[in-house]
Design an enzyme around this catalytic site. Structure first.
Site, PDB file in Angstrom:
ATOM      1  N   ARG A  72      -0.967  -8.840  -5.309  1.00  0.00           N
ATOM      2  CA  ARG A  72      -1.941  -9.929  -5.476  1.00  0.00           C
ATOM      3  C   ARG A  72      -1.261 -11.295  -5.368  1.00  0.00           C
ATOM      4  O   ARG A  72      -1.887 -12.273  -4.972  1.00  0.00           O
ATOM      5  CB  ARG A  72      -2.663  -9.758  -6.818  1.00  0.00           C
ATOM      6  CG  ARG A  72      -1.789  -9.907  -8.030  1.00  0.00           C
ATOM      7  CD  ARG A  72      -2.339  -9.212  -9.258  1.00  0.00           C
ATOM      8  NE  ARG A  72      -2.184  -7.765  -9.167  1.00  0.00           N
ATOM      9  CZ  ARG A  72      -2.531  -6.915 -10.137  1.00  0.00           C
ATOM     10  NH1 ARG A  72      -3.074  -7.373 -11.262  1.00  0.00           N
ATOM     11  NH2 ARG A  72      -2.362  -5.627  -9.992  1.00  0.00           N
TER      12      ARG A  72
ATOM     13  N   LYS B 255       9.258   0.776 -11.150  1.00  0.00           N
ATOM     14  CA  LYS B 255       8.414   1.966 -11.173  1.00  0.00           C
ATOM     15  C   LYS B 255       9.245   3.174 -11.602  1.00  0.00           C
ATOM     16  O   LYS B 255      10.483   3.172 -11.520  1.00  0.00           O
ATOM     17  CB  LYS B 255       7.848   2.249  -9.772  1.00  0.00           C
ATOM     18  CG  LYS B 255       6.887   1.217  -9.236  1.00  0.00           C
ATOM     19  CD  LYS B 255       6.412   1.623  -7.843  1.00  0.00           C
ATOM     20  CE  LYS B 255       5.472   0.597  -7.249  1.00  0.00           C
ATOM     21  NZ  LYS B 255       4.174   0.550  -7.937  1.00  0.00           N
TER      22      LYS B 255
END
EC number: 3.4.11.1
Length: 514
Positions: free
Chosen positions: A366, A292
């Protein structure tokens, strides 16, 4: 270290008293709901009317919804105060009443009061749309406790103030046994909901160095022990033996190994009709190899807010003890870019045998949820809800205002949205068209963990849904609503504990429907 959780401090009760008894109460502050019409007609206690009329004449306080005004009571000592809270000219919804109570709590915190008496109109339901004493009592209790929340801090020097310790609701005159029972029920539910939200907020606000996967596991075991729930924690060795490739892959770049946490609440004689709750527990997310950007990364302490939410629900169930069966599963890991971290292009095998092509290691939530969903099914879940700070895309669609929902069962989703309307937590359904499911197909594996930016909030949720394997399922993306840049309504800056109340409300509705 200072800033105790609001749930640990505040005691809440109700008393039916005479007007003269209220004036003699030894409390730091009174809270009074004010409608302009009530002041003009003189329907309030004379002591308050004589204070309010000059304020309104000078336009210092008009009794507008959520407006507050605090002033000292002459001759009552330095800390004797009244806090007026406006309700406007129309009845309030339960959510508006909840927000009004939160505003009152925030005003009380500024004055550093410890004990509060809230004078209620007779009957209070005249102020509410729902015209239900239990609903009003719950809303007021929740609002006061949630509004009184203060985030823990770690400053060397801090003033010794532990927050509001006691809240006493005062109702003048007599009440029927049914009304008293409704008030007690509402307060009990409000305490359970608010305490559980505070638990979720406390966990989510913890710095990343104070909450690694093993710490989250210990916090969960403490909740289980508190209520005598069956629980277990699988360590990295057990995860490998079981073949939980998703959770192992995400956590393998960190010095803090992953864990899988399970708690069972059995409120019925037979272990059937089991609700499965699965919460994303990424205790810190750097993005892994798909790193990130630096700006804002500190907020990734909140990437376990889904885990905090489902753990908060289990706390509420322990307090309320409904006749339902629930299994909670938290896959928890730290996503770090170490030398052993998983990489874009990897193919990993999840717990149910389905393979996942990794295209983006920052789409890790996920991947761990895949193993959590499969494990919840194995534990007997017959319907599933997963909660996760899953995508930045949901922020683009809904901002920090609403939680995005994707589901494979319209009736279940409609019931959940009705529950959210009762709690005041906004949930917005996103479509689950076949074309979105098709976008998950991979050339080299069963599914891929990233489909690009188009429809990303939907496809990320549907990725998790493939591991429901046909069971009724709802995905809740709380990436926008779990952590706020500034306070709003009943929520403070920082962690909100979002979805604890709505999931609990939905579960209680399932009990009522049996």
């Amino acid at each position: 270290m200072d800033g105790h959780s609001c749930s640990e401090m505040m005691q809440v009760a109700i008393e039916w008293i005479g007007e003269s008894d209220a004036a003699r109460l030894d409390v730091d502050a009174f809270i009074v709901l004010v409608s302009p019409e009530g002041v003009q007609h003189g329907s309030m206690r004379q002591a308050w009317n004589s204070l309010l009329l000059p304020l309104m004449e000078r336009h210092l306080f008009q009794g507008a919804p959520f407006q507050t005004y605090a002033m000292p009571l002459q001759g009552r000592g330095e800390y004797r105060t009244v806090i007026f809270v406006g309700v406007g000219e129309r009845p309030l919804t339960s959510e508006e009443l909840r927000v009004a109570a939160a505003q009152a709590a925030k005003a009380a915190l500024k004055m550093r009061v410890k004990t509060i008496a809230w004078e209620l109109s007779s009957p209070l339901v005249a102020f509410t749309v729902e015209q239900d004493a239990a609903t009003a009592a719950q809303a007021l209790t929740e609002g006061m406790i949630l509004g009184a929340y203060r985030q823990q801090h770690y400053k060397k020097h801090a003033a010794p103030y532990d927050g509001i310790e006691q809240l006493l609701f005062l109702r003048k005159g007599s009440a029927s046994a049914a009304e008293k029972a409704d008030w007690e029920l509402g307060i009990r539910r409000g305490l359970a909901y608010a305490e559980s939200v505070c638990l979720a907020r406390d966990l989510t606000n913890l710095p990343g160095n104070m909450l690694v996967p093993d710490d989250l596991a210990k916090a969960a075991l403490n909740v289980a022990a508190k209520y005598g729930f069956e629980s277990s924690v699988l360590d990295e060795r057990q995860l490998k033996e079981l073949g939980m490739g998703g959770l192992i892959a995400v956590g393998q770049g960190s010095a803090h190994p992953p864990r899988l946490i399970m708690i069972r609440y059995q409120g019925r004689e037979q272990w059937e009709d089991v609700i499965g709750l699965v919460g994303k527990g990424i205790t810190f997310d750097t993005g892994g190899i798909s790193l990130k950007r630096r700006v804002g990364m500190e907020e990734m302490i909140s990437d376990m807010a889904g885990a905090a939410a489902v753990l908060g629900v289990m706390n509420a169930l322990g307090r309320l003890k409904p006749a339902v069966n629930v299994v909670m599963v938290i896959p928890t890991a730290e996503n770090m870019p170490g030398g052993t971290a998983f990489k874009p292009g990897d193919v990993i095998r999840s717990y149910n045998g389905r393979t996942i092509e990794v295209l983006n290691t920052d789409a890790e939530g996920r991947v761990v949820l895949a193993d959590g969903m499969a494990y919840a099914r194995e534990q007997g879940a017959s319907k599933l809800i997963d909660v996760a700070t899953l995508t930045g895309a949901v922020l683009t669609a809904l901002g920090d205002v609403a939680t995005g929902a994707v589901a494979n069962d319209d009736t279940m989703l409609e019931e959940f949205i009705l529950a959210s309307k009762r709690t005041g937590e906004k949930v917005w359904p996103l479509p689950a068209y076949k074309e979105f499911w098709d976008m998950l197909k991979s050339d080299v594996a069963d599914v891929k963990n990233s489909t690009g930016s188009r429809g990303a909030a939907i496809t990320a949720g549907l990725f998790v849904g493939t591991f429901a394997e046909g069971l009724p399922w709802i995905h809740l993306d709380i990436a926008g609503t779990a952590f706020l840049a500034k306070e709003r309504g009943v929520n403070p800056k920082g962690a909100t504990g979002v979805m604890v109340r709505t999931i609990t409300e939905w579960i209680l509705a399932q009990e009522a429907a049996k």
